[in-house]
Design a protein around this motif. Structure first.
Motif, mmCIF file in Angstrom:
data_model
loop_
_atom_site.group_PDB
_atom_site.id
_atom_site.type_symbol
_atom_site.label_atom_id
_atom_site.label_comp_id
_atom_site.label_asym_id
_atom_site.label_seq_id
_atom_site.Cartn_x
_atom_site.Cartn_y
_atom_site.Cartn_z
ATOM 1 N N HIS A 49 -3.269 -6.973 -6.880
ATOM 2 C CA HIS A 49 -3.929 -5.850 -6.206
ATOM 3 C C HIS A 49 -3.377 -4.519 -6.693
ATOM 4 N N ASP B 22 -0.512 -8.370 3.803
ATOM 5 C CA ASP B 22 0.889 -8.246 3.405
ATOM 6 C C ASP B 22 1.681 -9.323 4.100
ATOM 7 N N PHE C 191 -1.920 -0.703 -1.252
ATOM 8 C CA PHE C 191 -0.671 -1.240 -0.694
ATOM 9 C C PHE C 191 -0.245 -0.441 0.541
ATOM 10 N N ARG D 286 -7.124 -3.434 2.379
ATOM 11 C CA ARG D 286 -5.762 -3.706 1.931
ATOM 12 C C ARG D 286 -5.525 -5.205 1.947
ATOM 13 N N PRO D 287 -4.904 -5.699 0.913
ATOM 14 C CA PRO D 287 -4.606 -7.121 0.917
ATOM 15 C C PRO D 287 -3.635 -7.446 2.035
ATOM 16 N N THR E 294 -1.872 -2.503 -10.975
ATOM 17 C CA THR E 294 -1.565 -3.630 -10.095
ATOM 18 C C THR E 294 -0.042 -3.748 -9.958
ATOM 19 N N VAL F 60 -0.046 -10.655 -3.523
ATOM 20 C CA VAL F 60 -0.819 -9.433 -3.749
ATOM 21 C C VAL F 60 -0.505 -8.834 -5.121
#
Ligand SMILES: Nc1ncnc2c1ncn2[C@@H]1O[C@H](COP(=O)(O)OP(=O)(O)OP(=O)(O)O)[C@@H](O)[C@H]1O
Length: 553
Positions: A127, A538, A132, A535-536, A93, A124
Protein backbone atom coordinates in the motif's frame (compact mmCIF):
# COMPACT_ATOMS: atom_id res chain seq x y z
CA UNK A 1 27.17 3.32 25.20
CA UNK A 2 26.45 6.92 24.38
CA UNK A 3 28.55 9.44 26.26
CA UNK A 4 27.18 12.93 26.12
CA UNK A 5 29.48 15.60 27.48
CA UNK A 6 28.79 19.28 27.88
CA UNK A 7 26.27 19.69 25.09
CA UNK A 8 25.40 23.34 24.93
CA UNK A 9 23.44 25.30 22.36
CA UNK A 10 22.79 29.01 22.25
CA UNK A 11 20.73 29.84 19.19
CA UNK A 12 21.16 33.57 19.49
CA UNK A 13 23.71 35.60 21.39
CA UNK A 14 22.19 37.12 24.48
CA UNK A 15 19.36 34.60 24.57
CA UNK A 16 19.19 31.87 27.16
CA UNK A 17 20.73 28.62 26.01
CA UNK A 18 18.37 26.06 24.52
CA UNK A 19 20.63 23.46 26.10
CA UNK A 20 23.20 24.01 28.80
CA UNK A 21 26.03 21.63 29.59
CA UNK A 22 24.11 18.38 29.13
CA UNK A 23 26.28 15.55 30.37
CA UNK A 24 24.83 12.10 30.46
CA UNK A 25 25.76 8.47 29.90
CA UNK A 26 23.26 6.35 28.02
CA UNK A 27 24.06 2.77 28.79
CA UNK A 28 23.47 -0.38 26.81
CA UNK A 29 20.88 -2.84 27.98
CA UNK A 30 18.69 -0.01 29.23
CA UNK A 31 16.04 2.28 27.87
CA UNK A 32 16.94 5.83 28.84
CA UNK A 33 14.23 8.45 28.59
CA UNK A 34 15.12 12.08 28.07
CA UNK A 35 12.08 13.67 29.66
CA UNK A 36 11.08 17.29 29.51
CA UNK A 37 8.20 19.61 28.79
CA UNK A 38 7.82 21.45 25.52
CA UNK A 39 10.86 23.40 24.45
CA UNK A 40 13.01 22.06 27.24
CA UNK A 41 15.75 21.20 24.76
CA UNK A 42 15.18 17.50 24.05
CA UNK A 43 15.22 17.77 20.27
CA UNK A 44 18.11 20.20 20.39
CA UNK A 45 20.06 17.66 22.43
CA UNK A 46 19.40 14.92 19.89
CA UNK A 47 20.30 17.14 16.96
CA UNK A 48 23.57 18.10 18.63
CA UNK A 49 24.31 14.46 19.40
CA UNK A 50 23.83 13.55 15.76
CA UNK A 51 25.83 16.48 14.44
CA UNK A 52 22.75 17.87 12.77
CA UNK A 53 23.32 21.11 14.59
CA UNK A 54 26.40 23.04 15.56
CA UNK A 55 27.02 23.60 19.22
CA UNK A 56 29.40 22.90 22.02
CA UNK A 57 30.21 19.62 23.66
CA UNK A 58 30.61 16.19 22.23
CA UNK A 59 28.71 12.94 21.99
CA UNK A 60 30.46 9.65 21.57
CA UNK A 61 28.76 6.54 20.24
CA UNK A 62 30.98 3.71 21.32
CA UNK A 63 33.85 6.14 21.50
CA UNK A 64 33.27 7.99 18.24
CA UNK A 65 31.31 11.01 17.24
CA UNK A 66 28.39 10.35 14.93
CA UNK A 67 30.29 11.78 12.02
CA UNK A 68 33.26 9.68 12.95
CA UNK A 69 31.32 6.44 12.58
CA UNK A 70 32.33 4.61 9.47
CA UNK A 71 28.90 3.09 8.89
CA UNK A 72 26.51 5.11 11.04
CA UNK A 73 23.48 3.26 9.75
CA UNK A 74 24.94 0.05 11.16
CA UNK A 75 25.61 1.55 14.55
CA UNK A 76 22.96 4.13 15.32
CA UNK A 77 19.34 4.00 14.22
CA UNK A 78 17.64 7.38 14.37
CA UNK A 79 13.97 8.28 14.43
CA UNK A 80 13.29 12.00 14.24
CA UNK A 81 10.00 13.80 13.60
CA UNK A 82 9.14 13.91 9.91
CA UNK A 83 7.31 16.39 7.78
CA UNK A 84 3.62 15.60 8.14
CA UNK A 85 4.49 12.46 10.06
CA UNK A 86 5.07 10.65 6.78
CA UNK A 87 7.71 7.97 6.49
CA UNK A 88 8.47 8.94 2.92
CA UNK A 89 6.91 9.94 -0.38
CA UNK A 90 3.15 9.45 -0.13
CA UNK A 91 2.98 7.79 -3.54
CA UNK A 92 5.51 5.12 -2.66
CA UNK A 93 4.59 1.76 -1.22
CA UNK A 94 5.96 0.72 2.14
CA UNK A 95 7.95 -2.07 0.54
CA UNK A 96 9.29 0.21 -2.19
CA UNK A 97 10.23 2.85 0.35
CA UNK A 98 12.08 0.45 2.58
CA UNK A 99 13.84 -1.29 -0.30
CA UNK A 100 14.97 2.08 -1.57
CA UNK A 101 16.45 2.88 1.81
CA UNK A 102 18.03 -0.56 1.97
CA UNK A 103 19.70 0.01 -1.40
CA UNK A 104 20.95 3.41 -0.28
CA UNK A 105 22.39 1.90 2.88
CA UNK A 106 23.94 -1.06 1.08
CA UNK A 107 21.72 -3.50 2.91
CA UNK A 108 20.19 -6.53 1.11
CA UNK A 109 16.63 -5.83 0.06
CA UNK A 110 15.52 -8.97 1.85
CA UNK A 111 16.19 -7.11 5.06
CA UNK A 112 13.44 -4.66 4.11
CA UNK A 113 10.94 -7.51 3.93
CA UNK A 114 12.09 -8.86 7.28
CA UNK A 115 11.60 -5.49 8.88
CA UNK A 116 8.16 -5.10 7.37
CA UNK A 117 7.31 -8.33 9.15
CA UNK A 118 8.90 -7.23 12.41
CA UNK A 119 7.07 -3.94 12.44
CA UNK A 120 3.77 -5.63 11.57
CA UNK A 121 3.57 -3.96 8.18
CA UNK A 122 3.87 -7.01 5.94
CA UNK A 123 0.14 -7.09 5.29
CA UNK A 124 0.20 -3.52 4.01
CA UNK A 125 3.60 -3.59 2.35
CA UNK A 126 2.10 -2.96 -1.07
CA UNK A 127 0.00 0.00 0.00
CA UNK A 128 1.03 3.54 -0.64
CA UNK A 129 2.14 5.65 2.27
CA UNK A 130 -0.57 8.22 1.67
CA UNK A 131 -3.11 5.80 3.10
CA UNK A 132 -1.01 4.88 6.12
CA UNK A 133 -2.13 5.83 9.61
CA UNK A 134 0.27 7.76 11.84
CA UNK A 135 1.07 4.55 13.67
CA UNK A 136 1.89 2.72 10.45
CA UNK A 137 4.05 5.59 9.25
CA UNK A 138 5.90 5.66 12.54
CA UNK A 139 6.54 1.92 12.46
CA UNK A 140 7.81 2.24 8.91
CA UNK A 141 10.19 4.99 10.02
CA UNK A 142 11.41 2.70 12.77
CA UNK A 143 11.87 -0.09 10.23
CA UNK A 144 14.06 2.26 8.20
CA UNK A 145 16.16 3.02 11.25
CA UNK A 146 16.65 -0.69 11.88
CA UNK A 147 17.79 -1.57 8.37
CA UNK A 148 21.44 -1.62 9.29
CA UNK A 149 20.78 -3.66 12.47
CA UNK A 150 22.24 -0.94 14.68
CA UNK A 151 23.05 -1.57 18.33
CA UNK A 152 21.86 1.89 19.35
CA UNK A 153 18.56 3.64 18.82
CA UNK A 154 17.99 7.36 19.25
CA UNK A 155 14.35 8.34 18.97
CA UNK A 156 12.71 11.74 19.28
CA UNK A 157 9.17 11.41 20.64
CA UNK A 158 8.48 8.22 18.68
CA UNK A 159 5.08 7.64 20.25
CA UNK A 160 3.74 11.15 20.23
CA UNK A 161 0.23 11.29 18.83
CA UNK A 162 -0.10 7.55 18.44
CA UNK A 163 -2.92 5.32 19.63
CA UNK A 164 -2.49 3.46 22.93
CA UNK A 165 -2.12 0.24 20.97
CA UNK A 166 0.73 1.63 18.86
CA UNK A 167 2.32 3.18 21.90
CA UNK A 168 2.26 -0.17 23.62
CA UNK A 169 3.80 -1.79 20.58
CA UNK A 170 6.60 0.77 20.49
CA UNK A 171 7.27 0.34 24.18
CA UNK A 172 7.41 -3.43 23.83
CA UNK A 173 9.75 -3.18 20.89
CA UNK A 174 12.12 -0.74 22.53
CA UNK A 175 12.20 -2.72 25.74
CA UNK A 176 12.99 -5.88 23.79
CA UNK A 177 15.72 -4.07 21.92
CA UNK A 178 17.32 -2.99 25.20
CA UNK A 179 16.89 -6.40 26.81
CA UNK A 180 18.86 -7.83 23.89
CA UNK A 181 21.73 -5.51 24.83
CA UNK A 182 20.86 -2.52 22.69
CA UNK A 183 21.20 1.08 23.77
CA UNK A 184 18.02 3.13 23.59
CA UNK A 185 17.67 6.88 24.10
CA UNK A 186 14.13 8.13 23.66
CA UNK A 187 12.61 11.53 24.32
CA UNK A 188 9.19 12.07 25.79
CA UNK A 189 7.17 14.87 27.27
CA UNK A 190 5.12 12.75 29.63
CA UNK A 191 6.43 11.46 32.94
CA UNK A 192 3.93 8.62 32.75
CA UNK A 193 5.45 7.36 29.54
CA UNK A 194 8.94 7.70 30.94
CA UNK A 195 7.88 5.65 33.96
CA UNK A 196 6.33 2.95 31.77
CA UNK A 197 9.04 2.71 29.19
CA UNK A 198 12.38 3.58 30.67
CA UNK A 199 14.87 2.06 33.05
CA UNK A 200 16.48 5.41 33.58
CA UNK A 201 14.95 8.87 33.32
CA UNK A 202 16.94 12.04 32.67
CA UNK A 203 14.84 15.15 33.16
CA UNK A 204 15.48 18.36 31.24
CA UNK A 205 14.01 21.69 32.22
CA UNK A 206 14.73 24.87 30.33
CA UNK A 207 17.70 23.25 28.71
CA UNK A 208 19.24 21.97 31.93
CA UNK A 209 19.50 18.48 33.25
CA UNK A 210 17.71 18.60 36.58
CA UNK A 211 17.51 14.90 37.38
CA UNK A 212 19.02 11.62 36.26
CA UNK A 213 17.32 8.79 38.07
CA UNK A 214 16.69 5.07 37.94
CA UNK A 215 13.05 4.60 37.08
CA UNK A 216 12.19 3.38 40.60
CA UNK A 217 13.46 6.65 42.10
CA UNK A 218 11.74 8.56 39.36
CA UNK A 219 8.41 6.91 40.12
CA UNK A 220 8.85 7.53 43.82
CA UNK A 221 9.80 11.18 43.54
CA UNK A 222 7.92 12.36 40.46
CA UNK A 223 4.73 10.32 40.30
CA UNK A 224 2.04 10.05 42.91
CA UNK A 225 -0.68 7.44 42.52
CA UNK A 226 -4.14 8.42 43.62
CA UNK A 227 -7.71 7.31 43.14
CA UNK A 228 -10.27 9.51 41.49
CA UNK A 229 -13.75 9.06 42.93
CA UNK A 230 -16.95 10.70 41.71
CA UNK A 231 -20.53 10.48 42.82
CA UNK A 232 -23.37 12.41 44.46
CA UNK A 233 -22.42 11.65 48.09
CA UNK A 234 -18.80 12.65 48.20
CA UNK A 235 -18.93 14.60 51.45
CA UNK A 236 -20.05 11.49 53.33
CA UNK A 237 -17.47 9.33 51.63
CA UNK A 238 -14.76 11.87 52.41
CA UNK A 239 -15.56 11.62 56.13
CA UNK A 240 -15.37 7.84 56.00
CA UNK A 241 -12.09 7.93 54.08
CA UNK A 242 -10.54 10.39 56.49
CA UNK A 243 -11.57 8.06 59.28
CA UNK A 244 -9.59 5.33 57.54
CA UNK A 245 -6.49 7.52 57.47
CA UNK A 246 -6.66 8.35 53.77
CA UNK A 247 -5.57 11.66 52.31
CA UNK A 248 -8.52 13.28 50.60
CA UNK A 249 -8.77 16.40 48.54
CA UNK A 250 -11.61 17.85 46.58
CA UNK A 251 -11.43 17.28 42.83
CA UNK A 252 -14.05 19.30 41.00
CA UNK A 253 -17.67 19.67 42.04
CA UNK A 254 -18.49 16.02 42.64
CA UNK A 255 -15.11 14.41 42.88
CA UNK A 256 -12.45 13.39 45.35
CA UNK A 257 -8.80 12.64 44.83
CA UNK A 258 -7.77 10.05 47.36
CA UNK A 259 -4.35 8.72 48.25
CA UNK A 260 -3.11 6.44 50.97
CA UNK A 261 -5.83 3.86 50.40
CA UNK A 262 -6.45 1.54 47.47
CA UNK A 263 -9.20 1.61 44.90
CA UNK A 264 -10.64 -1.70 46.07
CA UNK A 265 -10.85 -0.53 49.68
CA UNK A 266 -12.57 2.67 48.63
CA UNK A 267 -15.09 0.72 46.57
CA UNK A 268 -15.81 -1.67 49.43
CA UNK A 269 -16.14 1.17 51.92
CA UNK A 270 -18.62 2.92 49.67
CA UNK A 271 -20.57 -0.28 49.11
CA UNK A 272 -20.80 -1.05 52.83
CA UNK A 273 -22.22 2.39 53.51
CA UNK A 274 -24.58 2.44 50.56
CA UNK A 275 -22.76 5.25 48.78
CA UNK A 276 -23.34 5.47 45.06
CA UNK A 277 -20.20 5.89 42.94
CA UNK A 278 -20.09 7.13 39.36
CA UNK A 279 -16.36 6.76 38.97
CA UNK A 280 -13.61 4.94 40.77
CA UNK A 281 -10.35 5.07 38.87
CA UNK A 282 -6.65 4.93 39.58
CA UNK A 283 -4.47 7.60 38.08
CA UNK A 284 -1.00 8.97 38.40
CA UNK A 285 -0.35 12.60 39.21
CA UNK A 286 2.85 14.28 38.18
CA UNK A 287 4.96 16.07 40.77
CA UNK A 288 7.44 18.82 39.99
CA UNK A 289 10.95 17.66 39.22
CA UNK A 290 13.27 17.83 42.17
CA UNK A 291 16.16 20.19 41.62
CA UNK A 292 19.46 18.70 40.68
CA UNK A 293 18.81 15.04 41.43
CA UNK A 294 21.96 14.15 39.63
CA UNK A 295 24.32 11.33 40.32
CA UNK A 296 27.08 12.91 42.32
CA UNK A 297 29.45 10.40 40.86
CA UNK A 298 28.99 11.44 37.26
CA UNK A 299 32.00 13.69 37.49
CA UNK A 300 31.70 14.81 33.89
CA UNK A 301 30.77 18.19 32.68
CA UNK A 302 31.87 20.63 30.08
CA UNK A 303 33.18 20.44 26.62
CA UNK A 304 35.73 18.13 25.22
CA UNK A 305 37.62 18.15 22.02
CA UNK A 306 38.40 15.06 20.06
CA UNK A 307 41.53 14.34 18.22
CA UNK A 308 42.25 11.53 15.88
CA UNK A 309 41.32 8.10 17.06
CA UNK A 310 43.94 5.44 16.72
CA UNK A 311 43.88 1.80 17.41
CA UNK A 312 45.62 0.79 20.54
CA UNK A 313 47.77 -1.57 18.53
CA UNK A 314 48.97 0.20 15.42
CA UNK A 315 47.57 3.70 15.56
CA UNK A 316 46.26 3.40 12.04
CA UNK A 317 42.57 3.64 12.83
CA UNK A 318 40.74 6.43 11.02
CA UNK A 319 40.04 9.38 13.19
CA UNK A 320 36.65 10.57 14.30
CA UNK A 321 35.57 13.81 12.83
CA UNK A 322 36.01 16.68 15.13
CA UNK A 323 32.66 17.91 16.36
CA UNK A 324 31.49 21.43 16.57
CA UNK A 325 32.80 24.59 15.07
CA UNK A 326 35.29 25.24 17.80
CA UNK A 327 37.17 22.01 17.62
CA UNK A 328 40.70 22.21 16.44
CA UNK A 329 42.07 18.85 15.45
CA UNK A 330 45.24 18.14 13.63
CA UNK A 331 45.10 18.15 9.86
CA UNK A 332 43.17 15.39 8.20
CA UNK A 333 45.05 12.23 7.64
CA UNK A 334 47.55 12.94 10.31
CA UNK A 335 47.42 11.51 13.74
CA UNK A 336 46.20 13.91 16.36
CA UNK A 337 48.27 15.11 19.22
CA UNK A 338 48.90 12.94 22.19
CA UNK A 339 46.65 13.42 25.17
CA UNK A 340 47.73 16.25 27.36
CA UNK A 341 47.40 14.03 30.35
CA UNK A 342 45.83 10.64 30.06
CA UNK A 343 44.54 9.60 33.43
CA UNK A 344 44.66 5.92 34.23
CA UNK A 345 41.60 4.14 32.95
CA UNK A 346 39.58 4.08 36.10
CA UNK A 347 36.06 2.92 35.40
CA UNK A 348 33.37 5.52 35.61
CA UNK A 349 30.93 4.88 38.42
CA UNK A 350 28.28 3.12 36.39
CA UNK A 351 30.65 0.96 34.46
CA UNK A 352 29.81 -2.16 36.38
CA UNK A 353 26.26 -2.05 35.08
CA UNK A 354 27.29 -0.75 31.71
CA UNK A 355 28.42 -3.43 29.37
CA UNK A 356 30.07 -1.82 26.42
CA UNK A 357 29.36 -2.76 22.81
CA UNK A 358 32.03 -5.08 21.57
CA UNK A 359 33.00 -2.89 18.70
CA UNK A 360 33.05 0.26 20.73
CA UNK A 361 36.04 2.47 20.59
CA UNK A 362 36.75 4.16 23.80
CA UNK A 363 37.66 7.75 24.24
CA UNK A 364 40.03 8.85 26.87
CA UNK A 365 39.06 12.36 27.75
CA UNK A 366 41.69 14.46 29.30
CA UNK A 367 41.90 17.57 31.34
CA UNK A 368 41.28 20.94 29.75
CA UNK A 369 44.36 22.70 28.47
CA UNK A 370 43.14 26.25 28.88
CA UNK A 371 39.84 26.41 30.67
CA UNK A 372 39.90 30.16 31.15
CA UNK A 373 39.20 31.00 27.55
CA UNK A 374 36.17 29.54 25.79
CA UNK A 375 38.48 27.00 24.28
CA UNK A 376 37.55 23.41 24.61
CA UNK A 377 39.76 21.06 26.56
CA UNK A 378 41.75 18.46 24.81
CA UNK A 379 40.71 14.89 24.61
CA UNK A 380 41.99 12.05 22.61
CA UNK A 381 39.99 9.18 21.31
CA UNK A 382 41.84 5.94 21.51
CA UNK A 383 40.45 2.72 20.30
CA UNK A 384 40.17 0.15 23.01
CA UNK A 385 41.03 -3.47 22.39
CA UNK A 386 38.20 -5.25 20.69
CA UNK A 387 35.93 -7.04 23.08
CA UNK A 388 34.94 -10.53 22.06
CA UNK A 389 31.91 -10.64 19.86
CA UNK A 390 29.18 -12.86 21.14
CA UNK A 391 26.40 -14.62 19.36
CA UNK A 392 23.54 -14.31 21.77
CA UNK A 393 22.38 -10.98 20.46
CA UNK A 394 19.00 -11.05 18.91
CA UNK A 395 15.86 -9.17 19.46
CA UNK A 396 13.65 -11.43 21.52
CA UNK A 397 9.98 -11.88 20.95
CA UNK A 398 7.88 -8.99 22.03
CA UNK A 399 5.32 -9.64 24.69
CA UNK A 400 2.01 -8.35 23.51
CA UNK A 401 -1.48 -8.95 24.69
CA UNK A 402 -3.76 -11.14 22.64
CA UNK A 403 -6.20 -8.36 22.09
CA UNK A 404 -3.60 -6.53 20.05
CA UNK A 405 -3.65 -9.20 17.37
CA UNK A 406 0.00 -8.63 16.92
CA UNK A 407 2.23 -11.58 16.31
CA UNK A 408 5.56 -11.65 18.11
CA UNK A 409 8.42 -9.92 16.46
CA UNK A 410 10.62 -12.05 14.34
CA UNK A 411 14.00 -12.64 15.90
CA UNK A 412 16.92 -11.28 13.99
CA UNK A 413 19.10 -13.74 12.20
CA UNK A 414 22.64 -14.15 13.49
CA UNK A 415 23.95 -11.91 10.74
CA UNK A 416 21.60 -9.19 11.85
CA UNK A 417 22.27 -9.76 15.47
CA UNK A 418 22.95 -6.94 17.80
CA UNK A 419 26.38 -6.91 19.27
CA UNK A 420 26.75 -8.43 22.66
CA UNK A 421 27.49 -5.66 25.06
CA UNK A 422 30.44 -6.57 27.19
CA UNK A 423 32.92 -4.14 28.55
CA UNK A 424 36.49 -5.28 28.55
CA UNK A 425 37.83 -4.63 32.00
CA UNK A 426 39.26 -1.15 32.28
CA UNK A 427 38.03 -0.17 28.85
CA UNK A 428 35.52 2.35 30.06
CA UNK A 429 36.87 5.86 30.11
CA UNK A 430 37.97 7.34 33.32
CA UNK A 431 36.27 10.26 34.88
CA UNK A 432 36.15 13.29 32.74
CA UNK A 433 37.35 16.78 33.37
CA UNK A 434 35.40 19.38 35.27
CA UNK A 435 33.39 21.83 33.29
CA UNK A 436 35.49 24.19 31.26
CA UNK A 437 32.46 26.22 30.32
CA UNK A 438 32.90 29.91 30.85
CA UNK A 439 31.29 30.92 34.14
CA UNK A 440 28.55 32.75 32.29
CA UNK A 441 27.48 29.48 30.75
CA UNK A 442 28.01 27.21 33.67
CA UNK A 443 26.00 28.33 36.67
CA UNK A 444 25.03 25.86 39.34
CA UNK A 445 22.23 23.57 38.27
CA UNK A 446 20.28 24.46 41.33
CA UNK A 447 20.75 28.18 40.94
CA UNK A 448 17.72 30.06 39.70
CA UNK A 449 17.97 31.47 36.23
CA UNK A 450 18.87 35.09 35.95
CA UNK A 451 16.43 37.23 33.99
CA UNK A 452 18.83 37.15 31.06
CA UNK A 453 18.81 33.39 31.13
CA UNK A 454 15.06 32.95 31.33
CA UNK A 455 13.68 30.97 28.46
CA UNK A 456 11.08 33.07 26.71
CA UNK A 457 7.54 31.80 26.51
CA UNK A 458 7.34 31.45 22.79
CA UNK A 459 9.80 29.76 20.53
CA UNK A 460 12.82 31.78 19.69
CA UNK A 461 13.08 33.02 16.20
CA UNK A 462 14.95 30.38 14.27
CA UNK A 463 18.55 30.97 13.49
CA UNK A 464 19.30 32.18 9.97
CA UNK A 465 19.08 29.29 7.60
CA UNK A 466 16.78 27.27 9.82
CA UNK A 467 13.61 28.65 8.30
CA UNK A 468 15.04 28.14 4.86
CA UNK A 469 15.96 24.56 5.59
CA UNK A 470 12.62 23.86 7.17
CA UNK A 471 10.72 25.44 4.34
CA UNK A 472 12.71 23.60 1.77
CA UNK A 473 12.39 20.35 3.61
CA UNK A 474 8.65 20.86 3.73
CA UNK A 475 8.44 21.81 0.09
CA UNK A 476 10.08 18.64 -1.06
CA UNK A 477 8.51 16.45 1.55
CA UNK A 478 11.87 15.63 2.97
CA UNK A 479 11.92 12.91 5.51
CA UNK A 480 14.41 13.67 8.20
CA UNK A 481 13.56 10.59 10.06
CA UNK A 482 15.88 7.71 9.78
CA UNK A 483 19.56 7.38 9.91
CA UNK A 484 20.23 4.52 7.64
CA UNK A 485 22.31 6.05 4.94
CA UNK A 486 25.77 7.24 5.49
CA UNK A 487 25.65 10.86 4.56
CA UNK A 488 27.77 12.70 7.01
CA UNK A 489 27.27 16.35 6.49
CA UNK A 490 24.26 18.48 5.89
CA UNK A 491 25.86 19.87 2.82
CA UNK A 492 26.27 16.47 1.29
CA UNK A 493 23.25 14.67 2.57
CA UNK A 494 22.43 11.73 0.40
CA UNK A 495 19.56 12.16 -1.92
CA UNK A 496 18.31 8.68 -2.30
CA UNK A 497 15.14 9.78 -3.97
CA UNK A 498 16.92 10.66 -7.13
CA UNK A 499 18.48 7.23 -7.20
CA UNK A 500 15.03 5.80 -6.99
CA UNK A 501 13.66 7.96 -9.69
CA UNK A 502 11.57 10.10 -7.40
CA UNK A 503 10.87 13.69 -8.23
CA UNK A 504 12.72 16.13 -6.11
CA UNK A 505 16.40 16.15 -5.60
CA UNK A 506 17.24 18.03 -2.48
CA UNK A 507 17.67 16.62 0.93
CA UNK A 508 18.46 19.73 2.84
CA UNK A 509 18.50 19.19 6.54
CA UNK A 510 18.91 15.45 6.37
CA UNK A 511 22.45 16.06 7.45
CA UNK A 512 24.23 13.36 9.24
CA UNK A 513 21.28 11.05 9.58
CA UNK A 514 21.37 10.67 5.89
CA UNK A 515 18.36 8.64 5.01
CA UNK A 516 16.31 10.81 2.84
CA UNK A 517 13.26 10.24 0.84
CA UNK A 518 12.04 13.12 -1.10
CA UNK A 519 8.73 13.78 -2.60
CA UNK A 520 7.12 16.61 -4.39
CA UNK A 521 5.35 19.61 -3.06
CA UNK A 522 2.23 17.51 -3.07
CA UNK A 523 3.36 15.76 0.08
CA UNK A 524 1.31 17.83 2.45
CA UNK A 525 -1.74 17.94 0.29
CA UNK A 526 -1.56 14.23 -0.32
CA UNK A 527 -1.50 13.74 3.41
CA UNK A 528 -4.44 15.98 4.06
CA UNK A 529 -6.38 14.33 1.30
CA UNK A 530 -5.58 10.89 2.48
CA UNK A 531 -9.03 10.41 3.87
CA UNK A 532 -10.31 10.02 0.38
CA UNK A 533 -8.46 6.75 0.18
CA UNK A 534 -9.40 3.65 2.01
CA UNK A 535 -6.72 2.92 4.53
CA UNK A 536 -5.52 -0.63 4.69
CA UNK A 537 -6.26 -2.34 7.92
CA UNK A 538 -3.39 -1.83 10.32
CA UNK A 539 -2.54 -4.88 12.32
CA UNK A 540 -1.65 -2.63 15.21
CA UNK A 541 -4.43 -0.16 14.63
CA UNK A 542 -7.57 -2.10 13.91
CA UNK A 543 -10.03 0.77 14.11
CA UNK A 544 -11.18 1.61 10.60
CA UNK A 545 -10.61 5.12 9.39
CA UNK A 546 -13.25 6.74 7.29
CA UNK A 547 -12.01 10.22 6.66
CA UNK A 548 -9.25 12.70 7.22
CA UNK A 549 -10.66 13.78 10.54
CA UNK A 550 -10.15 10.31 11.84
CA UNK A 551 -6.50 10.10 11.04
CA UNK A 552 -5.36 11.30 14.40
CA UNK A 553 -4.80 8.51 16.82
N1 LIG B 1 16.39 26.28 14.98
C1 LIG B 1 16.11 26.98 16.06
N2 LIG B 1 16.32 28.30 16.08
C2 LIG B 1 16.08 29.03 17.20
N3 LIG B 1 15.61 28.51 18.33
C3 LIG B 1 15.36 27.19 18.36
C4 LIG B 1 15.58 26.36 17.23
N4 LIG B 1 15.26 25.09 17.57
C5 LIG B 1 14.84 25.13 18.84
N5 LIG B 1 14.90 26.38 19.32
C6 LIG B 1 14.57 26.80 20.69
O1 LIG B 1 15.30 25.97 21.58
C7 LIG B 1 14.51 25.65 22.70
C8 LIG B 1 14.44 24.14 22.85
O2 LIG B 1 13.69 23.63 21.76
P1 LIG B 1 13.57 22.08 21.49
O3 LIG B 1 12.82 21.90 20.21
O4 LIG B 1 14.90 21.45 21.59
O5 LIG B 1 12.70 21.60 22.72
P2 LIG B 1 11.95 20.21 22.93
O6 LIG B 1 12.15 19.86 24.35
O7 LIG B 1 12.38 19.22 21.91
O8 LIG B 1 10.45 20.65 22.69
P3 LIG B 1 9.22 19.79 22.13
O9 LIG B 1 8.90 18.76 23.16
O10 LIG B 1 8.16 20.82 21.97
O11 LIG B 1 9.66 19.21 20.82
C9 LIG B 1 13.16 26.30 22.50
O12 LIG B 1 13.13 27.49 23.22
C10 LIG B 1 13.12 26.57 21.03
O13 LIG B 1 12.35 27.70 20.77
Amino acid sequence: MIQITGLTKVYRRGRPPALLDLTLDVRPGLVTALLGPEESGKSTALRLMLDLERGQGVTLFGGRTYRGLRRPEREVGVVLPTVGGMAGHPGRTARGHLRMLAAAAGVPTGRADELLEQTRLAAVAGHRLRVFSPGMNRRLILAGALLGAPGTLVLDAPTEGLSPRNIEWFHSFLRSFAVAGGTVLVTTRTPQEAAQLADRVATLEQGRLVADQPVADFRRTRLRPEVSVRGPQMARLADLLLGQGALVRRDGAVGLAVSGIGRTEIGELAYRHGILLHELAERVVEQPAPRAVLPASSGRSGQVQLHKARTASDGSQPAPTVPGPQAAPGPHGTPGPQPVASPPAAPIPHAAQSPEPARARQAVLTAPAAPAAPVVPVAQAVQAPQAPLGTQSRVPDVLLTETQHLAPLEPLSPTQALPVMQAPPGSVPSSLPPSPLPPSLAPSLSAPLSPAQQVPQGRQAPEPGYALRAAFAGAVGTNLATATASATTSATATTTASAAGTAGTAAVGAAATGTVSTGTASGASALSGAGAHARPSDPATPAPVVGPDHRSE
